[in-house]
Structure formats: structure tokens, C-alpha cells
Design an enzyme around this catalytic site. Structure first.
Site, PDB file in Angstrom:
ATOM      1  N   GLU A 116       7.119   5.614  -7.589  1.00  0.00           N
ATOM      2  CA  GLU A 116       6.225   5.836  -6.374  1.00  0.00           C
ATOM      3  C   GLU A 116       6.442   7.214  -5.782  1.00  0.00           C
ATOM      4  O   GLU A 116       7.462   7.494  -5.432  1.00  0.00           O
ATOM      5  CB  GLU A 116       6.361   4.629  -5.373  1.00  0.00           C
ATOM      6  CG  GLU A 116       5.535   4.922  -4.109  1.00  0.00           C
ATOM      7  CD  GLU A 116       6.214   3.891  -2.979  1.00  0.00           C
ATOM      8  OE1 GLU A 116       6.426   4.238  -1.929  1.00  0.00           O
ATOM      9  OE2 GLU A 116       6.437   2.850  -3.392  1.00  0.00           O
ATOM     10  N   HIS A 120      12.667  -4.593  -2.338  1.00  0.00           N
ATOM     11  CA  HIS A 120      11.815  -5.692  -3.030  1.00  0.00           C
ATOM     12  C   HIS A 120      12.931  -6.816  -3.553  1.00  0.00           C
ATOM     13  O   HIS A 120      12.969  -6.852  -4.763  1.00  0.00           O
ATOM     14  CB  HIS A 120      11.405  -5.011  -4.274  1.00  0.00           C
ATOM     15  CG  HIS A 120      10.121  -3.851  -4.034  1.00  0.00           C
ATOM     16  ND1 HIS A 120       9.897  -2.777  -4.614  1.00  0.00           N
ATOM     17  CD2 HIS A 120       9.525  -3.625  -2.857  1.00  0.00           C
ATOM     18  CE1 HIS A 120       9.175  -2.132  -4.226  1.00  0.00           C
ATOM     19  NE2 HIS A 120       8.951  -2.559  -3.010  1.00  0.00           N
ATOM     20  N   ASN A 126       5.523  -2.875  -7.474  1.00  0.00           N
ATOM     21  CA  ASN A 126       5.739  -3.420  -6.150  1.00  0.00           C
ATOM     22  C   ASN A 126       5.380  -4.640  -6.322  1.00  0.00           C
ATOM     23  O   ASN A 126       4.307  -5.111  -6.794  1.00  0.00           O
ATOM     24  CB  ASN A 126       4.861  -2.507  -5.312  1.00  0.00           C
ATOM     25  CG  ASN A 126       5.259  -1.120  -5.109  1.00  0.00           C
ATOM     26  OD1 ASN A 126       4.997  -0.444  -6.092  1.00  0.00           O
ATOM     27  ND2 ASN A 126       5.650  -0.730  -4.088  1.00  0.00           N
TER      28      ASN A 126
END
Length: 547
Positions: free
Chosen positions: A403, A488, A526
Site C-alpha cells: 500500500e 491486520h 487488506n
């Protein structure tokens, strides 16, 4: 068709018919596929917290993605639901008139029961960024285990309050490695689209992206990726893009363009409060108790489960302990919260029939962070949107998806910043420390090395091409890699191992896991869209067969 199969089919058909009839309306049938008519929804006034001695048909522990999906679909199917949330409601402005604190100005709203902040990016230009704050039940929990810090959202809406909003559906060819026992065709035809619709996922206007000052940092990241032969991808997000454009035009209060993300976003971001939870409240069948923490779940003598719940004050102290009975309990406290609770319940004898898979299969989604120092002719911009929109995909060749992240400092930094998701094989386990009376995680910091190696397949090549170097001032003194954390957390009650293939816990009827604990450690991107889609799949089956 065999006699056994015919009997099972008839049993399911009759069970489903009885459930729908029991709701007093055919609306339950429509709700099973997520299409209850709007006219059915009534608005219930704000309810008092759950009382001791209460009996509820369904208790949902947690208000994040999985819990919100479960509560909405159960309510649409005619079931009264109570949700308990350890964090605050986040519906009341502070002294500055805003509900959420700014990322660059943390205060006692920012962290969960800490006297000093523990920000993911701890240093900048040689200066430490953390500061002392009042100890309060703030929005971001930096929970420390041996070898890793796990960042989690605390409040009604869970992780949706504090994440970057990148709403990514994994590439279908990667799905078999993510959830091998789940039908990929069904997920991509039905449940991923349902999740994306329910979450309000959208993609930035590419033409506006190319001209907006606030995405200069992402355009620099795109240029560097493409010059090194890596594909740049526009990544969907849960932000109101029209609002973002108005922010840039100066016609509405700034939110993403004021750096709001890590401790909540006051305007444009579509957290669960604005999507699933708004619809939950409209059903009139769901009540939510913030600052309530479940401590024990045991089988009740008359059926169902006895649940002990501590009510907390904003200092984190227990003010009263309540005893509640629930016919069915849905564990949705997040990967860490659900795993810790179940490990403790098994070890202490509250739920001894849980199997030995409880606590296993936990992973960090391969998270690792880094920064690069660009040349002076590659400024990344003083004003940076806190909502990422771009990614670099090197999953097939190097096992990394990166990202392109913002550094919303308000000054020019000439820095590119990245959060990578990598193919890390290591899985940890939660176990119960009886002497300390708590669950512990056996993660080792050295297990991050495969993630660093995967990320280097992207950034070493970019640095060579651009003649640039890694930043060494972001995570401590002369430290390149942010290998100490995860945003995460996944696993700990893995689907089809600790549970059956739809989240029913082995050993007990009426107990379910419906959050990220079901996913074994990695989603390749994600994870929250996958958590939502899996919850949509599982609750549909549970409503059809169990109620």
C-alpha cells in the site's frame, strides 16, 4: 438421492419453515438473502445498557465487521439481538467539538488505557513522536505481546473506526490459499459483491487523482513503481469521494485532508457506524451496550448460555458485573479478542469441550512497513489525504502487496511510505497462562524476516532504479523496517478446524465465531472485505438452518 440425504434435506426444509413462521412474517425469508423490505424497519430509541438477569435470543460479542453483519442479518430475519462492545460509542464530541482526535495531535481519546501513546510510526527526523496522555478508554489499542504489537479499534464499529479504509477484494486466483474450504465461486458471485455493497466501497476518479494536490505522494509512488516494472493498482476504499473533492475545494470541513485516520475520521469515511450499524439501528431489533466486556460464557442449566459481563467506566475500571442468559452467542471480538476469550474459556473449564484448534493459526497478514527517502525533485506534498488509493502488486513474483501510504505531517518530507502485506508462512498460537490469568501469544519477532524479504523484492529494486535509499528515522534509531506490529490480526479460531465450515464452534450448539479469527493468518490484501463477505456467507447458512 440417498435416504439419509433426503431426510437431511427435509429436516432443513422443515426447520427453515418453522423459523420463518415463528417470526410471524414472510419477511424472514427475504432477510435470509439480505433483501428485507425497507418498510419493515422501524427506528428504536436509544436503549439503556443490558441489565443483569436479561435473557436475549442472540448475543453478539463485538461490533466490528463480522459482528455487525451477524446482528443485521439476524435482526432482518426477525431475531432480537444484543451487541456488547468493550469500547465507547464514539457519538459525543469532545471539548474541541469533534468526536475523534487528530492524528498529529493525540490526546486522551486516542489510545486504549495508556498513559503514553504508542504510535506505529514512533520517530521522525530523529525526534520521538509519542507523548503523555490521560489514561482513558480511547479508540486505538496497541496491545503488546511477546514479539509483536497488535493495533485494534476500540469502540462501536471496531476496526472500521481506525483503519485506512482500503477495501480490497483478493484476486480470485489467490483465494484458495486464503480460505481453502470455502467455495470461491459463491464468494465472488454473491458474498464479495454483497459485502462491497454493504460497506459502501468505491474507487477514486482517476482523472481527479491525477490532478489533486493531496495525492501527489501516491502519484510519486506510482511513477517509481512503474519505472521499476511493477504494476500500480487503484485500490477501492470506503470514503465518500464526493466529500473528498469538496474537502480539496475548501467547501466542507477537512477530514482526510486534515490527516484524520489513526484515531478516527470525523466526516467523509464510511465506517461501520455509517453503513451496517446505521441499518442495524433502523431494524428496531438490536440494542448495543458500549463499555461492556464479556468475561465468561458457560452452558446454562435450562439451555442456552450464561454470560458474565463487566460494565466499565472510561477509566477502564469495572463498575458492575452483570449476568445475562443468551440462547445463542456469536463471538465477534476480533481475531485477538475472540481468540483470547475462547482460549481462556477452554482452559478454565467454562467451555472444556472446545477442541484443541482453539488459539491456533494466528497470523499478522504479513504486515511490515518502511519508508524511502526521495530526491528533492520528487516532493510528495505537504497536504496528503490520509486515505490511501494505490497499491503495488508483486504477489506472484515476490509475495508482497504494498500500500502506498500517506505521511500526513503537514510539511514536505520528500518521503514515500509503505505498508506491505506479504506471504509470511509463520503462524502463532494463543495459550493460557494460569499463573498470570491471561492468554499469551507465542509470536517471535524473527518471524517477520520473510515479510521483510518479500517487501525488499519491491523496494530494493525501486531504490536501485531511482538511486534512493531507505529512511532509517521512522521506527527508532537507524531502523529501516517496521517489523514490530500488525494492523491486520487474523486467525486463532480457524474455519473448519476450531469451527465447522460455517463458524459453528465444535463441542457446543449455539456458539459461533463470525470474525477475522476464522481466517488463517493471511488474506494477501487488506482483510476487512473478506471478513465481511465470509460473515455474510456464514450467517446466511446459520439463519437458514440453526434458528
Amino acid at each position: 438421492m440417498s435416504d439419509a440425504t433426503m431426510r437431511e434435506s427435509e429436516t432443513r426444509r422443515v426447520s427453515r419453515r418453522r423459523f420463518i413462521t415463528g417470526t410471524g412474517s414472510l419477511l424472514g425469508a427475504a432477510a435470509i438473502v439480505g433483501h428485507a423490505p425497507r418498510a419493515w424497519a422501524g427506528v428504536r430509541a436509544a436503549a439503556a445498557p443490558i441489565g443483569s438477569g436479561a435473557h436475549v435470543p442472540a448475543l453478539v460479542i463485538g461490533t466490528g465487521y463480522g459482528g455487525s453483519v451477524a446482528a443485521l442479518r439476524l435482526a432482518e430475519a426477525g431475531v432480537d439481538v444484543h451487541m456488547v462492545e468493550m469500547g465507547m460509542a464514539w457519538d459525543t464530541p469532545g471539548a474541541d467539538g469533534k468526536v475523534f482526535a487528530n492524528t498529529t495531535r493525540p490526546d486522551d481519546r486516542s489510545f486504549w488505557l495508556r498513559t503514553r501513546t504508542k504510535q506505529p510510526l514512533s520517530n521522525f527526523l530523529g525526534f520521538p513522536l509519542d507523548k503523555n496522555v490521560n489514561c482513558r478508554t480511547g479508540i486505538l489499542d496497541a496491545e503488546e505481546f511477546g514479539g509483536i504489537t497488535v493495533y485494534q479499534g476500540r469502540g462501536v464499529g471496531g476496526g472500521s473506526l481506525v483503519n485506512g479504509g482500503m477495501a480490497v477484494t483478493p484476486r480470485r486466483e489467490n483465494f484458495g490459499a486464503i480460505l481453502p474450504t470455502v467455495n470461491a465461486a459463491e464468494m465472488y458471485a454473491t458474498y464479495y459483491p454483497r459485502a462491497n455493497s454493504g460497506l459502501g466501497v468505491g474507487t477514486i476518479d482517476p482523472a481527479w487523482f491525477d490532478s489533486a494536490d493531496c495525492y501527489q505522494y501516491a502519484r510519486v509512488g506510482r511513477k517509481h513503481a512503474q519505472r521499476s516494472g511493477f504494476p500500480f493498482l487503484f485500490v477501492p476504499a470506503v470514503y465518500d469521494w464526493d466529500y473528498m473533492k469538496q474537502e480539496a475545494a475548501g467547501t466542507v470541513p477537512r477530514s482526510a485532508l486534515d490527516g484524520e485516520i489513526l484515531y478516527g475520521n470525523n466526516h467523509g469515511k464510511k465506517s461501520l457506524q455509517k453503513t451496517y450499524i446505521e441499518r442495524i439501528r433502523a431494524t428496531g431489533r438490536v440494542t448495543i451496550s458500549p463499555l461492556h466486556k464479556v468475561t465468561t460464557v458457560t452452558p446454562a442449566p435450562g439451555g442456552g448460555y450464561t454470560v458474565l459481563i463487566d460494565q466499565l467506566n472510561t477509566g477502564g475500571q469495572t463498575t458492575v458485573t452483570k449476568t445475562v442468559t443468551a440462547d445463542k452467542v456469536f463471538f465477534a471480538a476480533g481475531s485477538v479478542g475472540t481468540s483470547k476469550l475462547l482460549v481462556g474459556l477452554k482452559a478454565t473449564g467454562a467451555l472444556p469441550l472446545l477442541n484443541d484448534e482453539i488459539g491456533r493459526g494466528w497470523g499478522d497478514n504479513g504486515n511490515v512497513m518502511c519508508g524511502r527517502a526521495n530526491h528533492l525533485w520528487d516532493p510528495t506534498g505537504k497536504v496528503q489525504s490520509s486515505i490511501p488509493t494505490g497499491g503495488i502488486d508483486n504477489w506472484d513474483a515476490g509475495g508482497a502487496f504494498a500500500e502506498i501510504a500517506p505521511l500526513p505531517t503537514g510539511i514536505e518530507t520528500w518521503a514515500s511510505f509503505y505498508l506491505s502485506i506479504t506471504k509470511n508462512p509463520h503462524r502463532a498460537r494463543f495459550t493460557w497462562n494460569a499463573a498470570a490469568g491471561k492468554a499469551e501469544l507465542d509470536w517471535q519477532t524473527a518471524w517477520k524476516q520473510p515479510s521483510i524479504d518479500a517487501a525488499k523484492t519491491i523496494f530494493d529494486k525501486i531504490n536501485r532504479k531511482e538511486g534512493t535509499i531507505y529512511r532509517t528515522d521512522l521506527f527508532g534509531t537507524y531502523k529501516i523496517w517496521g517489523d514490530h506490529l500488525t494492523y491486520h490480526p487474523l486467525g486463532g479460531a480457524v474455519l473448519d478446524k476450531a469451527t465447522d465450515n460455517h463458524g459453528r464452534l465444535h463441542g457446543y450448539s449455539g456458539l459461533y465465531v463470525i470474525d477475522g479469527a476464522l481466517i488463517p493468518g493471511n488474506t494477501s490484501v487488506n482483510p476487512f472485505v473478506t471478513i465481511t463477505a465470509l460473515a455474510e456467507r456464514n450467517i446466511e447458512r446459520i439463519i437458514a438452518t440453526d434458528l
